[in-house]
Design a protein around this motif. Structure first.
Motif, PDB file in Angstrom:
ATOM      1  N   ARG A 292       2.887  10.892  -3.215  1.00  0.00           N
ATOM      2  CA  ARG A 292       3.175  12.274  -2.800  1.00  0.00           C
ATOM      3  C   ARG A 292       2.129  13.220  -3.359  1.00  0.00           C
ATOM      4  NH1 ARG A 292       9.546  13.642  -3.350  1.00  0.00           N
ATOM      5  NH2 ARG A 292      10.308  12.067  -1.920  1.00  0.00           N
ATOM      6  N   ASP A 293       2.093  14.428  -2.793  1.00  0.00           N
ATOM      7  CA  ASP A 293       1.162  15.429  -3.299  1.00  0.00           C
ATOM      8  C   ASP A 293       1.937  16.688  -3.632  1.00  0.00           C
ATOM      9  OD1 ASP A 293      -1.229  16.624  -4.012  1.00  0.00           O
ATOM     10  OD2 ASP A 293      -1.534  17.450  -1.995  1.00  0.00           O
ATOM     11  N   PRO A 294       2.147  17.082  -4.822  1.00  0.00           N
ATOM     12  CA  PRO A 294       1.882  16.385  -6.072  1.00  0.00           C
ATOM     13  C   PRO A 294       2.858  15.232  -6.256  1.00  0.00           C
ATOM     14  CG  PRO A 294       3.089  18.386  -6.527  1.00  0.00           C
ATOM     15  CD  PRO A 294       2.809  18.371  -5.054  1.00  0.00           C
ATOM     16  N   SER A 295       2.482  14.279  -7.099  1.00  0.00           N
ATOM     17  CA  SER A 295       3.295  13.073  -7.269  1.00  0.00           C
ATOM     18  C   SER A 295       4.665  13.422  -7.843  1.00  0.00           C
ATOM     19  CB  SER A 295       2.582  12.073  -8.165  1.00  0.00           C
ATOM     20  OG  SER A 295       2.321  12.644  -9.416  1.00  0.00           O
ATOM     21  N   LEU A 296       5.669  12.641  -7.420  1.00  0.00           N
ATOM     22  CA  LEU A 296       7.052  12.857  -7.850  1.00  0.00           C
ATOM     23  C   LEU A 296       7.276  12.140  -9.171  1.00  0.00           C
ATOM     24  CD1 LEU A 296      10.091  13.620  -7.193  1.00  0.00           C
ATOM     25  CD2 LEU A 296      10.244  11.303  -6.304  1.00  0.00           C
ATOM     26  N   ILE A 297       7.718  12.870 -10.186  1.00  0.00           N
ATOM     27  CA  ILE A 297       8.075  12.280 -11.467  1.00  0.00           C
ATOM     28  C   ILE A 297       9.447  12.830 -11.840  1.00  0.00           C
ATOM     29  CG2 ILE A 297       7.478  11.998 -13.903  1.00  0.00           C
ATOM     30  CD1 ILE A 297       4.588  12.699 -13.121  1.00  0.00           C
ATOM     31  N   GLU A 298      10.453  11.965 -11.820  1.00  0.00           N
ATOM     32  CA  GLU A 298      11.807  12.351 -12.220  1.00  0.00           C
ATOM     33  C   GLU A 298      12.244  11.427 -13.348  1.00  0.00           C
ATOM     34  OE1 GLU A 298      14.524  12.163  -8.964  1.00  0.00           O
ATOM     35  OE2 GLU A 298      13.486  13.706  -7.824  1.00  0.00           O
ATOM     36  N   ILE A 299      12.504  12.002 -14.504  1.00  0.00           N
ATOM     37  CA  ILE A 299      12.959  11.205 -15.644  1.00  0.00           C
ATOM     38  C   ILE A 299      14.202  11.861 -16.218  1.00  0.00           C
ATOM     39  CG2 ILE A 299      12.390  10.363 -17.964  1.00  0.00           C
ATOM     40  CD1 ILE A 299       9.479  10.263 -17.135  1.00  0.00           C
ATOM     41  N   ASN A 300      15.246  11.060 -16.450  1.00  0.00           N
ATOM     42  CA  ASN A 300      16.445  11.540 -17.112  1.00  0.00           C
ATOM     43  C   ASN A 300      16.088  11.702 -18.592  1.00  0.00           C
ATOM     44  OD1 ASN A 300      18.926  11.984 -18.283  1.00  0.00           O
ATOM     45  ND2 ASN A 300      19.965  10.373 -17.129  1.00  0.00           N
TER      46      ASN A 300
ATOM     47  N   ARG B 111       0.801  -1.237   0.000  1.00  0.00           N
ATOM     48  CA  ARG B 111       0.000   0.000   0.000  1.00  0.00           C
ATOM     49  C   ARG B 111       0.829   1.281   0.000  1.00  0.00           C
ATOM     50  NH1 ARG B 111      -3.014  -3.686   2.492  1.00  0.00           N
ATOM     51  NH2 ARG B 111      -2.371  -3.368   4.641  1.00  0.00           N
ATOM     52  N   VAL B 112       2.131   1.182  -0.234  1.00  0.00           N
ATOM     53  CA  VAL B 112       2.977   2.374  -0.370  1.00  0.00           C
ATOM     54  C   VAL B 112       3.871   2.146  -1.598  1.00  0.00           C
ATOM     55  CG1 VAL B 112       4.569   3.935   0.781  1.00  0.00           C
ATOM     56  CG2 VAL B 112       3.005   2.576   2.145  1.00  0.00           C
ATOM     57  N   PRO B 113       3.277   2.191  -2.795  1.00  0.00           N
ATOM     58  CA  PRO B 113       4.076   1.883  -3.982  1.00  0.00           C
ATOM     59  C   PRO B 113       5.030   3.011  -4.352  1.00  0.00           C
ATOM     60  CG  PRO B 113       1.901   2.560  -4.633  1.00  0.00           C
ATOM     61  CD  PRO B 113       1.896   2.487  -3.128  1.00  0.00           C
ATOM     62  N   PHE B 114       6.145   2.627  -4.923  1.00  0.00           N
ATOM     63  CA  PHE B 114       7.152   3.537  -5.443  1.00  0.00           C
ATOM     64  C   PHE B 114       7.687   2.843  -6.677  1.00  0.00           C
ATOM     65  CE2 PHE B 114      10.232   6.849  -5.066  1.00  0.00           C
ATOM     66  CZ  PHE B 114      11.369   6.339  -5.663  1.00  0.00           C
ATOM     67  N   TYR B 115       7.786   3.556  -7.769  1.00  0.00           N
ATOM     68  CA  TYR B 115       8.188   2.916  -9.016  1.00  0.00           C
ATOM     69  C   TYR B 115       9.488   3.505  -9.541  1.00  0.00           C
ATOM     70  CZ  TYR B 115       3.357   1.339  -9.002  1.00  0.00           C
ATOM     71  OH  TYR B 115       2.152   0.779  -8.653  1.00  0.00           O
ATOM     72  N   ARG B 116      10.253   2.659 -10.227  1.00  0.00           N
ATOM     73  CA  ARG B 116      11.403   3.119 -10.987  1.00  0.00           C
ATOM     74  C   ARG B 116      11.059   2.949 -12.460  1.00  0.00           C
ATOM     75  NH1 ARG B 116      16.286   0.426  -7.531  1.00  0.00           N
ATOM     76  NH2 ARG B 116      16.002   1.745  -5.703  1.00  0.00           N
ATOM     77  N   ILE B 117      11.396   3.932 -13.249  1.00  0.00           N
ATOM     78  CA  ILE B 117      11.169   3.853 -14.689  1.00  0.00           C
ATOM     79  C   ILE B 117      12.417   3.224 -15.272  1.00  0.00           C
ATOM     80  CG2 ILE B 117      10.676   5.162 -16.781  1.00  0.00           C
ATOM     81  CD1 ILE B 117       9.453   7.304 -14.856  1.00  0.00           C
ATOM     82  N   VAL B 118      12.251   2.050 -15.888  1.00  0.00           N
ATOM     83  CA  VAL B 118      13.399   1.270 -16.339  1.00  0.00           C
ATOM     84  C   VAL B 118      13.261   0.885 -17.807  1.00  0.00           C
ATOM     85  CG1 VAL B 118      13.853   0.317 -14.053  1.00  0.00           C
ATOM     86  CG2 VAL B 118      12.374  -0.924 -15.607  1.00  0.00           C
ATOM     87  N   VAL B 119      14.400   0.587 -18.397  1.00  0.00           N
ATOM     88  CA  VAL B 119      14.452   0.035 -19.743  1.00  0.00           C
ATOM     89  C   VAL B 119      14.808  -1.436 -19.570  1.00  0.00           C
ATOM     90  CG1 VAL B 119      15.603   0.127 -21.967  1.00  0.00           C
ATOM     91  CG2 VAL B 119      15.219   2.228 -20.675  1.00  0.00           C
ATOM     92  N   ALA B 120      13.953  -2.331 -20.095  1.00  0.00           N
ATOM     93  CA  ALA B 120      14.169  -3.765 -19.903  1.00  0.00           C
ATOM     94  C   ALA B 120      13.734  -4.532 -21.138  1.00  0.00           C
ATOM     95  CB  ALA B 120      13.393  -4.249 -18.691  1.00  0.00           C
ATOM     96  N   ASP B 121      14.230  -5.751 -21.236  1.00  0.00           N
ATOM     97  CA  ASP B 121      13.792  -6.660 -22.289  1.00  0.00           C
ATOM     98  C   ASP B 121      12.329  -6.988 -22.026  1.00  0.00           C
ATOM     99  OD1 ASP B 121      13.549  -8.545 -24.267  1.00  0.00           O
ATOM    100  OD2 ASP B 121      14.793 -10.058 -23.280  1.00  0.00           O
TER     101      ASP B 121
END
Length: 176
Positions: free
Chosen positions: A44-52, A14-24
């Motif tokens: 979070r409020d507002p949600s955290l979005i960090e993308i290289n 109930r506390v998800p956190f995601y990593r944006i990944v490149v995968a097969d």
């Protein structure tokens, strides 16, 4: 080999956190990845979005296909529009900087009294030491004798004698 840009779930129940990944595309959701290119925290409020952005552009240019949730995130950050050559979206909301509790208290104190000389000094409340419980004999000896408001000197002498007698009686009683 088909390469996907997708989310890798991290965090607790109930506390998800995601990593944006490149995968097969054939690997499991939380399995081995080629590269991590960002983070996403929806709680979070507002949600955290960090993308290289540089790495996302590289992987999109070599044919990596984003999943639907990642595509929505790329559109919010403007990386998808820059890849497609479209106009950029409006900027993301910035998180509000939380004010320290001590600073908020000091400001409220200033507003209430209009005086800046008094400020809170400590941030934690002090613990009170527990005093030992008084015994029955100590309670009787420490109680002051009640004094009437309109008392003449003769009545005061009689009251003092009576209180001395009760104290002597309490000491003379044998314990059973």
């Amino acid at each position: 080999m088909a390469v996907k840009i997708r989310l890798k779930r991290m965090g607790k129940i109930r506390v998800p956190f995601y990593r944006i990944v490149v995968a097969d595309s054939r690997t499991k959701r939380d399995g081995r990845v080629i590269e991590e290119i960002g983070k996403y925290d929806p709680k979070r409020d507002p949600s955290l979005i960090e993308i290289n952005s540089e790495r996302a552009q590289h992987w999109l240019s070599v044919g990596a296909q984003p999943s639907e949730p990642v595509l929505a995130l790329l559109r919010k950050t403007g990386d998808w529009q820059s890849f497609k050559g479209e106009p950029a979206p409006e900027p993301l909301l910035e998180p509000k900087v939380k004010q320290a509790k001590l600073d908020a208290f000091n400001e409220a104190l200033k507003e209430a009294h209009g005086d800046t000389a008094t400020e809170a000094v400590t941030t934690k409340p002090r613990k009170k030491a527990a005093a030992p419980a008084p015994t029955e004999d100590a309670a009787v000896a420490s109680e002051p004798a009640p004094t009437p408001v309109d008392e003449t000197p003769e009545v005061a002498a009689e009251t003092a004698e009576a209180s001395a007698d009760t104290a002597a009686d309490a000491d003379a009683k044998p314990e059973g």
